[in-house]
Write a protein that holds these residues in place. Sequence first.
Motif, mmCIF file in Angstrom:
data_model
loop_
_atom_site.group_PDB
_atom_site.id
_atom_site.type_symbol
_atom_site.label_atom_id
_atom_site.label_comp_id
_atom_site.label_asym_id
_atom_site.label_seq_id
_atom_site.Cartn_x
_atom_site.Cartn_y
_atom_site.Cartn_z
ATOM 1 N N ALA A 68 -43.283 -45.205 30.619
ATOM 2 C CA ALA A 68 -43.439 -43.854 30.069
ATOM 3 C C ALA A 68 -42.324 -42.953 30.582
ATOM 4 C CB ALA A 68 -44.795 -43.285 30.471
ATOM 5 N N ASP A 69 -41.858 -42.063 29.739
ATOM 6 C CA ASP A 69 -40.865 -41.081 30.169
ATOM 7 C C ASP A 69 -41.485 -40.068 31.121
ATOM 8 O OD1 ASP A 69 -38.335 -41.467 28.239
ATOM 9 O OD2 ASP A 69 -40.186 -41.877 27.137
ATOM 10 N N ARG A 70 -42.807 -39.905 31.011
ATOM 11 C CA ARG A 70 -43.498 -38.927 31.848
ATOM 12 C C ARG A 70 -44.946 -39.374 32.011
ATOM 13 N NH1 ARG A 70 -45.434 -33.125 30.637
ATOM 14 N NH2 ARG A 70 -44.968 -31.941 32.529
ATOM 15 N N VAL A 71 -45.459 -39.273 33.220
ATOM 16 C CA VAL A 71 -46.882 -39.512 33.482
ATOM 17 C C VAL A 71 -47.460 -38.213 34.033
ATOM 18 C CG1 VAL A 71 -48.604 -40.835 34.770
ATOM 19 C CG2 VAL A 71 -46.506 -41.958 33.980
ATOM 20 N N THR A 72 -48.482 -37.687 33.368
ATOM 21 C CA THR A 72 -49.093 -36.447 33.822
ATOM 22 C C THR A 72 -50.493 -36.725 34.342
ATOM 23 O OG1 THR A 72 -49.631 -36.003 31.490
ATOM 24 C CG2 THR A 72 -47.753 -34.844 32.435
ATOM 25 N N VAL A 73 -50.839 -36.074 35.449
ATOM 26 C CA VAL A 73 -52.126 -36.256 36.112
ATOM 27 C C VAL A 73 -52.697 -34.887 36.437
ATOM 28 C CG1 VAL A 73 -51.450 -38.486 37.098
ATOM 29 C CG2 VAL A 73 -51.040 -36.391 38.396
ATOM 30 N N HIS A 74 -53.972 -34.880 36.834
ATOM 31 C CA HIS A 74 -54.637 -33.598 37.066
ATOM 32 C C HIS A 74 -54.794 -33.224 38.531
ATOM 33 C CE1 HIS A 74 -55.267 -33.009 32.892
ATOM 34 N NE2 HIS A 74 -56.157 -33.969 32.751
ATOM 35 N N VAL A 75 -54.711 -34.189 39.443
ATOM 36 C CA VAL A 75 -54.896 -33.870 40.858
ATOM 37 C C VAL A 75 -53.837 -34.597 41.689
ATOM 38 C CG1 VAL A 75 -57.377 -33.426 40.643
ATOM 39 C CG2 VAL A 75 -56.589 -35.723 41.184
ATOM 40 N N PRO A 76 -53.493 -34.059 42.859
ATOM 41 C CA PRO A 76 -52.423 -34.656 43.676
ATOM 42 C C PRO A 76 -52.679 -36.106 44.073
ATOM 43 C CG PRO A 76 -52.872 -32.422 44.415
ATOM 44 C CD PRO A 76 -53.932 -32.751 43.404
ATOM 45 N N ASP A 77 -53.935 -36.488 44.314
ATOM 46 C CA ASP A 77 -54.223 -37.870 44.701
ATOM 47 C C ASP A 77 -53.774 -38.859 43.633
ATOM 48 O OD1 ASP A 77 -55.203 -37.233 47.146
ATOM 49 O OD2 ASP A 77 -57.323 -37.550 46.654
ATOM 50 N N HIS A 78 -53.912 -38.473 42.385
ATOM 51 C CA HIS A 78 -53.519 -39.374 41.307
ATOM 52 C C HIS A 78 -51.998 -39.389 41.140
ATOM 53 C CE1 HIS A 78 -57.782 -38.318 39.719
ATOM 54 N NE2 HIS A 78 -57.818 -39.180 40.718
ATOM 55 N N PRO A 84 -40.934 -40.614 41.142
ATOM 56 C CA PRO A 84 -41.568 -39.309 41.379
ATOM 57 C C PRO A 84 -41.116 -38.222 40.417
ATOM 58 C CG PRO A 84 -40.894 -40.298 43.456
ATOM 59 C CD PRO A 84 -40.326 -41.166 42.366
ATOM 60 N N ALA A 85 -39.890 -38.303 39.948
ATOM 61 C CA ALA A 85 -39.391 -37.292 39.013
ATOM 62 C C ALA A 85 -40.096 -37.362 37.668
ATOM 63 C CB ALA A 85 -37.885 -37.473 38.814
ATOM 64 N N ARG A 86 -40.760 -38.482 37.410
ATOM 65 C CA ARG A 86 -41.436 -38.656 36.118
ATOM 66 C C ARG A 86 -42.933 -38.369 36.186
ATOM 67 N NH1 ARG A 86 -39.025 -43.818 32.770
ATOM 68 N NH2 ARG A 86 -36.814 -43.264 32.880
ATOM 69 N N VAL A 87 -43.452 -38.038 37.355
ATOM 70 C CA VAL A 87 -44.885 -37.787 37.517
ATOM 71 C C VAL A 87 -45.101 -36.300 37.749
ATOM 72 C CG1 VAL A 87 -46.990 -38.416 38.754
ATOM 73 C CG2 VAL A 87 -45.135 -40.080 38.546
ATOM 74 N N ALA A 88 -45.953 -35.691 36.930
ATOM 75 C CA ALA A 88 -46.157 -34.243 37.015
ATOM 76 C C ALA A 88 -47.640 -33.915 37.032
ATOM 77 C CB ALA A 88 -45.487 -33.540 35.836
ATOM 78 N N LEU A 89 -47.963 -32.848 37.760
ATOM 79 C CA LEU A 89 -49.320 -32.323 37.771
ATOM 80 C C LEU A 89 -49.506 -31.358 36.606
ATOM 81 C CD1 LEU A 89 -49.925 -31.531 41.551
ATOM 82 C CD2 LEU A 89 -51.315 -33.047 40.132
ATOM 83 N N VAL A 90 -50.603 -31.525 35.888
ATOM 84 C CA VAL A 90 -50.951 -30.623 34.791
ATOM 85 C C VAL A 90 -52.375 -30.146 35.024
ATOM 86 C CG1 VAL A 90 -51.360 -30.429 32.314
ATOM 87 C CG2 VAL A 90 -49.426 -31.767 33.136
ATOM 88 N N GLN A 91 -52.583 -28.846 34.997
ATOM 89 C CA GLN A 91 -53.935 -28.316 35.186
ATOM 90 C C GLN A 91 -54.849 -28.860 34.100
ATOM 91 O OE1 GLN A 91 -54.153 -24.052 35.279
ATOM 92 N NE2 GLN A 91 -56.389 -24.035 35.241
ATOM 93 N N HIS A 92 -56.018 -29.336 34.510
ATOM 94 C CA HIS A 92 -56.947 -29.971 33.570
ATOM 95 C C HIS A 92 -57.281 -29.046 32.395
ATOM 96 C CE1 HIS A 92 -60.395 -32.949 32.953
ATOM 97 N NE2 HIS A 92 -60.615 -32.010 32.044
ATOM 98 N N GLY A 93 -57.505 -27.785 32.676
ATOM 99 C CA GLY A 93 -57.943 -26.873 31.623
ATOM 100 C C GLY A 93 -56.842 -26.008 31.038
ATOM 101 N N VAL A 94 -55.600 -26.433 31.143
ATOM 102 C CA VAL A 94 -54.485 -25.585 30.720
ATOM 103 C C VAL A 94 -54.572 -25.215 29.237
ATOM 104 C CG1 VAL A 94 -52.938 -27.534 30.215
ATOM 105 C CG2 VAL A 94 -51.973 -25.299 30.855
#
Length: 364
Positions: free
Chosen positions: A130-140, A152-162
């Motif tokens: 994947a070009d990007r993997v988005t997760v909702h919490v830091p543990d993931h 690490p540059a491809r993994v981003a945190l996204v707020q669950h309810g954004v």
Amino acid sequence: MVSPYPPWRDGIGAYAVQEVRALRRLGHHVEVVSPQPSAAHHHLDLIGPRGALALSRLARGFDRMVVQFHPDVFYRHPATPGSRIAEGVALGAALRTGPPAEIRLHEVDHRWADRTDPSARASRFLFRSADRVTVHVPDHQTLMIDSFGVDPARVALVQHGVDFIRRVSDDRVVARAMLGLPADEHIFLCIGFIQPHKGFDRAVQAFRGLDQRGASLHVVGAMRVDDPTGADHQRELEHLARQVPGVHLHLGFVSDDSFDSWIVAADTVVLPYRHIWSSSVAERAALYGRPVIATRVGGLADQLGSHANATLVDDNTELARAMRSAGANQGADDQRSASIEPAELVSGTSWVFDGPADRSTVAD
């Protein structure tokens, strides 16, 4: 957008439809591919190499692909190391040959990254594709980087309810009148699919004695799929509700607007989960400013960290204490209720949930 989709009853589908609407509000053209017949534009069997190849062919006409990822959408069940190798490599290849792809991670078994698992290399190949993997919490985020080896540059945190927006007005009086609820009770709410891992039976047990304080507990929702385990659990809830005064079950499918009306009507939303990665119910409660009591499992502690009025509990006794505290100002018989020790309020349950979740019986 690759996801289960309404009207199919699915937590990830309910999540995805909100993201689709948000993208369209921004002016994007969005089409959805779903593994089941639904309101999506396209329907594909996404499991296995044939499903991955069909997805790759479809995606070539688009500028971007977002995959709402849960293993049970893309892997056969029960999975074996051999099937995970075939399916992981095929889906990874589909992501590499199509447009820029994002995996929105909803759940994956962390053991798939164990180097002693024959399928581990295929699983790492999938997420690295994947070009990007988005997760909702830091543990993931840590799981993807440290265990699955994603850059690490491809993994981003996204707020669950954004992408969540309010569906109804924030008027408790109106909501209670519409739902036929009393205006003067402290209303505790458990809402969502009726499944053992949701732990609604825990809340029923913890509620014992709180009716004496003018409180009530409402358990709202329906089984996600018709399976023996879910049916047995629903019967257990019905049995418990008959035993505990002040507990009310509202069994049946809940529309999006009705779901939000229940949140608005509640004084306290209770999330007594045994297993969860992150919770859309928690986000909708925050959207309306409703207090939350939740078990400290999965990513809930991180997710609720910014919630101004959230209480995290670690066991059934703490759950009972938190619920008593939330309703402390309700009713005239506080002295009797306060004299009940937590050990009297809670008991064991036949439903212990441990280990990875089976998507056929578990939803967000």
